[in-house]
Structure formats: C-alpha cells, structure tokens
Design a protein around this motif. Structure first.
Motif, PDB file in Angstrom:
ATOM      1  N   ASP A 133      -5.944   0.722  -2.434  1.00 39.53           N
ATOM      2  CA  ASP A 133      -6.018   2.091  -2.957  1.00 39.53           C
ATOM      3  C   ASP A 133      -6.538   3.048  -1.892  1.00 39.53           C
ATOM      4  N   TRP A 134      -5.720   4.044  -1.562  1.00 42.56           N
ATOM      5  CA  TRP A 134      -6.132   5.045  -0.581  1.00 42.56           C
ATOM      6  C   TRP A 134      -7.356   5.821  -1.060  1.00 42.56           C
ATOM      7  N   LYS A 135      -7.447   6.028  -2.357  1.00 40.15           N
ATOM      8  CA  LYS A 135      -8.529   6.850  -2.905  1.00 40.15           C
ATOM      9  C   LYS A 135      -9.892   6.278  -2.529  1.00 40.15           C
ATOM     10  N   ASP A 136     -10.004   4.953  -2.563  1.00 37.60           N
ATOM     11  CA  ASP A 136     -11.281   4.340  -2.196  1.00 37.60           C
ATOM     12  C   ASP A 136     -11.610   4.608  -0.737  1.00 37.60           C
TER      13      ASP A 136
ATOM     14  N   THR B 265       2.624   1.459  -3.677  1.00 36.22           N
ATOM     15  CA  THR B 265       1.821   1.627  -4.892  1.00 36.22           C
ATOM     16  C   THR B 265       0.989   2.903  -4.884  1.00 36.22           C
ATOM     17  N   ASN B 266       0.718   3.445  -3.706  1.00 37.10           N
ATOM     18  CA  ASN B 266      -0.059   4.678  -3.648  1.00 37.10           C
ATOM     19  C   ASN B 266       0.779   5.934  -3.838  1.00 37.10           C
TER      20      ASN B 266
ATOM     21  N   SER C 101       0.001  10.561  -4.091  1.00 36.26           N
ATOM     22  CA  SER C 101      -0.904   9.489  -4.518  1.00 36.26           C
ATOM     23  C   SER C 101      -1.814   9.916  -5.662  1.00 36.26           C
ATOM     24  N   LYS C 102      -1.992  11.217  -5.817  1.00 39.23           N
ATOM     25  CA  LYS C 102      -2.870  11.714  -6.889  1.00 39.23           C
ATOM     26  C   LYS C 102      -2.268  11.510  -8.268  1.00 39.23           C
TER      27      LYS C 102
ATOM     28  N   SER D 155       0.821  -1.204   0.000  1.00 39.16           N
ATOM     29  CA  SER D 155       0.000   0.000   0.000  1.00 39.16           C
ATOM     30  C   SER D 155       0.856   1.255   0.000  1.00 39.16           C
TER      31      SER D 155
ATOM     32  N   SER E  34       1.184   3.507 -10.229  1.00 41.18           N
ATOM     33  CA  SER E  34       1.188   2.075  -9.913  1.00 41.18           C
ATOM     34  C   SER E  34      -0.240   1.554  -9.812  1.00 41.18           C
TER      35      SER E  34
ATOM     36  N   ARG F  51      -3.172  -0.283  -8.258  1.00 38.25           N
ATOM     37  CA  ARG F  51      -3.614  -0.739  -6.949  1.00 38.25           C
ATOM     38  C   ARG F  51      -5.137  -0.790  -6.956  1.00 38.25           C
ATOM     39  N   VAL F  52      -5.666  -1.745  -6.254  1.00 37.47           N
ATOM     40  CA  VAL F  52      -7.115  -1.906  -6.147  1.00 37.47           C
ATOM     41  C   VAL F  52      -7.475  -2.055  -4.664  1.00 37.47           C
TER      42      VAL F  52
END
Length: 401
Positions: free
Chosen positions: A233-236, A78-79, A222-223, A75, A227, A229-230
C-alpha cells in the motif's frame, strides 16, 4: 564456496540476475542497523531522490519495496485500480503472460492483445480499442517495455501518442524490469503513470528490491482505488515519508547500502553513457549471431532489445542442451527458452555492470558450445564480427581520460 564448484569465475550471461560489481558487494558487507536511527532515514532520503533520475522523472514518487518485480507488478495494479476495472494488456512473451495472469487473478477485466512471440505489442489493436471507447471504460494500459523471454523492446512513446491522440485518460502502467537503467526510458516525457523495475537487473544488485515510481495522476487514482492491498500500500509509505522516517516496516539495510553504491556507479559513468554501452553490447551480440548463421527470435529491427538476445537454434538441436552444456563444461550461464519458445531458443543476457571484453568472452564460449552440440559454426566468426564493431565504437572510459 560455490554450491557446485567450478574453477575460475562463473560467466553469468542470463538476462537477470546479473553480475554484481565488487564495490556493491563491499558496500553490502556490513552489519544490521537500527532502521529507526537517524542514519537510515537520511540514507533513504538520498535514495528516493536519486532513484527518480533513473526513471527520468521530476514529478514521480518512488517506492522501494522489499520484493521482486512480481511484487512491484502487484503494487502498481492494486494501488491504482479497482476489481472489475477494464485493462488492455499485451501478451508478447512469458513475462507479459505472467503479468496478465496476475491481473486476472486480481479480478480485473483484461483485454488481452496477443502477438506472435518475437513480435512487439500490436498497437493497431490498441488504437482500435481506444477509438471504440468514447466512454472511457478502459482504465489502464499495461505493457512490458522489454520482454525478456523473446528479446523484444516495445515503443512506449507510440503508446503515449495513441492515448493523447484519442484524449483517453487510461493510466499507462509499464514493466521496466529489464529496461530501466539500460534502455532509453523517459517517464515524464512519455507520460508513464506507473513504472517499475527490479534490483537484480540493470541496477546490478541482488534480487530483493522492487522499485516502483508513480506519477501524480497515479497517486490521485490510488485515493479511490478499491483493490485490497496491505504490504504494497502506497498510503502507508506516504504516511512515513511525511514523518521523515520513510519505512512502514523493516527494510533490508544491506540492499539499501548496495543501492546507494549501484546508483553512484551509474551516475559516475553517466546514465546516458550506460544506455549507449548497452546499445553497443546489444549490437555486437546481434552481429555475432548473424555471423554464426543463426536467427534472432525478434522478428523486426525496430523491436531489437539491447539487454537480451534470444537466439533461434536449428530444429535438430534442443536449445536446453546448449544451456546445460555451457554450464557443465565452460562454467557459462545462458538463459533457457521459456514456454512457447522452450527448446527453440537460448538467451544471451547483456545487461548491467558489464563491459565489452566480458561480452566477447561469453560469445567465445557460445561458439565452443555450438560446435560441441553439433552446429557447424566457424570458431571465431561471431567473436570477430563483434570485436570488429566494438573496436570501432567503444569510447575511452570517461574517468580514465
């Protein structure tokens, strides 16, 4: 009942997973709940607020992933980074080696800075790399705060000073799996951009929570990080934070209640007191090792770990025999030597919800094992050295004064 029964309690002194306090076990002994009900988001909100305290951050954003430290590693990487990004990463033992392997498999360009196992990160090499990088091609510095395989603790403040001295914008990503909640860790003060830990270490929970904390700089990175990531993913997570429901998928309800109680116990003792207790336990263990006439794998005092001690055995003893015999005869669990130090060291974990008398029991068991495998130890020597120190340094329990 234990899968392989032994009378009494197992004396668990590996450097993770660690002993789970009875209040935490009771807190987790509960039915499942609907995580979309009002109760779980309310619980989660308090957890996110209080988790920041163990990282010593007011500006970081925490994430509670249902994973291990390995998932938390992924995490963090990749973020914040894109494939092909250049990383400087320190190889000082088995767990830093595994993180480097992950970095390479995720297609980052990794400058590996290797030290002898038993030594800390070579910051002179880092300084040279920063000095030779005026165009800032290095995007991140990855470092394990406490290398569990060798009992080595790195100086994170020195890493931050080097980055600041060269005005280098590289992100500082830190594995704090066996340090956070046990060793001094200051995310904001040391300018750590991503820190991570696992529930099964100093938090004294079962394995299953990978806790990541990201600085505002890391969130900004992260924006644009490319990379894939699913799951991690911090965005989720951030989307659900804004909605006030907090979870993009089903969490472990029982671990959340366990974490609530684990944090409450840490705060009742006081985080600084927890750190001081680990300092006492680490010092006492090292005094015992010295009294046995054995050596610490860690080569300099500045690198000594207060959560794990790797003990070097004489060449005529196979260290795995010590670990096997301890479990078979005394129901004592010690850590094996790993990779380059396999057969050469055994490890005593002294982290988590652990007190002085528990440690003395472990040290007594180690002495008996050493005698059994043919090492000429004087029974009571290490225990006496540790007890003499602890009797003069252990304070009254604050809640019982």
């Amino acid at each position: 009942m234990d899968y392989v029964y032994g009378p009494g309690r197992n004396h668990l002194f590996v450097p993770g997973p660690v002993n789970i306090p009875d209040p935490v076990i009771r807190a987790m002994n509960r039915q499942n709940e609907d995580y979309r009900s009002p109760a779980v988001p309310a619980l989660t909100k308090t957890l996110l607020e209080d988790v920041k305290k163990i990282f010593k951050t007011t500006t970081g954003t925490p994430f509670l992933f249902p994973t291990t430290g390995t998932g938390a590693w992924e995490s963090a990487l990749t973020n914040t980074l894109s494939p092909g990004d250049r990383i400087v990463s320190f190889l000082i033992g088995q767990f830093s080696l595994l993180w480097i392997d992950q970095q390479q498999r995720l297609n980052f360009k990794v400058d590996v800075v290797e030290s002898d196992w038993g030594q800390g990160a070579d910051l002179a090499v880092l300084e040279s790399k920063l000095r030779q990088d005026p165009t800032h091609t290095i995007k991140a510095i990855c470092i394990v705060h406490n290398e569990t395989a060798t009992g080595v603790t790195n100086d994170l403040s020195a890493v931050r000073k080097l980055l600041d001295a060269y005005r280098h914008p590289a992100l500082l990503l830190v594995d704090g799996v066996s340090s956070i909640c046990a060793l001094d860790f200051r995310m904001d003060e040391w300018g750590v951009d991503v820190a991570l830990t696992g529930s099964q270490k100093a938090l004294s929970l079962p394995t299953g929570l990978g806790i990541v904390c990201a600085s505002p700089k890391a969130l900004e990175a992260s924006k644009t990080a490319k990379s894939v990531r699913v799951f991690f993913d911090w965005k989720d997570y951030l989307k659900f934070y804004k909605m006030g429901t907090y979870w993009p998928y089903t969490p472990s309800i029982q671990l959340l209640y366990g974490l609530r109680t684990a944090l409450d116990l840490i705060f009742e003792e006081g985080l600084d007191n927890v750190i001081k207790r680990h300092t006492r336990l680490g010092t006492a263990t090292r005094l015992a090792v010295e009294a046995w006439g054995l050596k610490n794998c860690t080569q300099k005092q500045e690198w000594f770990s207060d959560t794990v001690t790797a003990v070097v055995v004489p060449s005529y003893i196979e260290s795995s025999d010590i670990v096997k015999h301890a479990w078979k005869r005394y129901n004592l669990s010690l850590g094996l030597g790993l990779n380059k130090v396999a057969g050469k060291v055994f490890r005593i974990g002294h982290l988590g919800n652990l007190n002085e008398l528990q440690l003395l029991g472990c040290l007594s068991g180690v002495e008996m094992v050493l005698k059994d495998v043919g090492y000429p130890v004087k029974l009571g020597s290490g225990v006496a050295a540790a007890a003499a120190y602890l009797s003069n340094s252990t304070p009254l329990i604050p809640s019982r004064i």
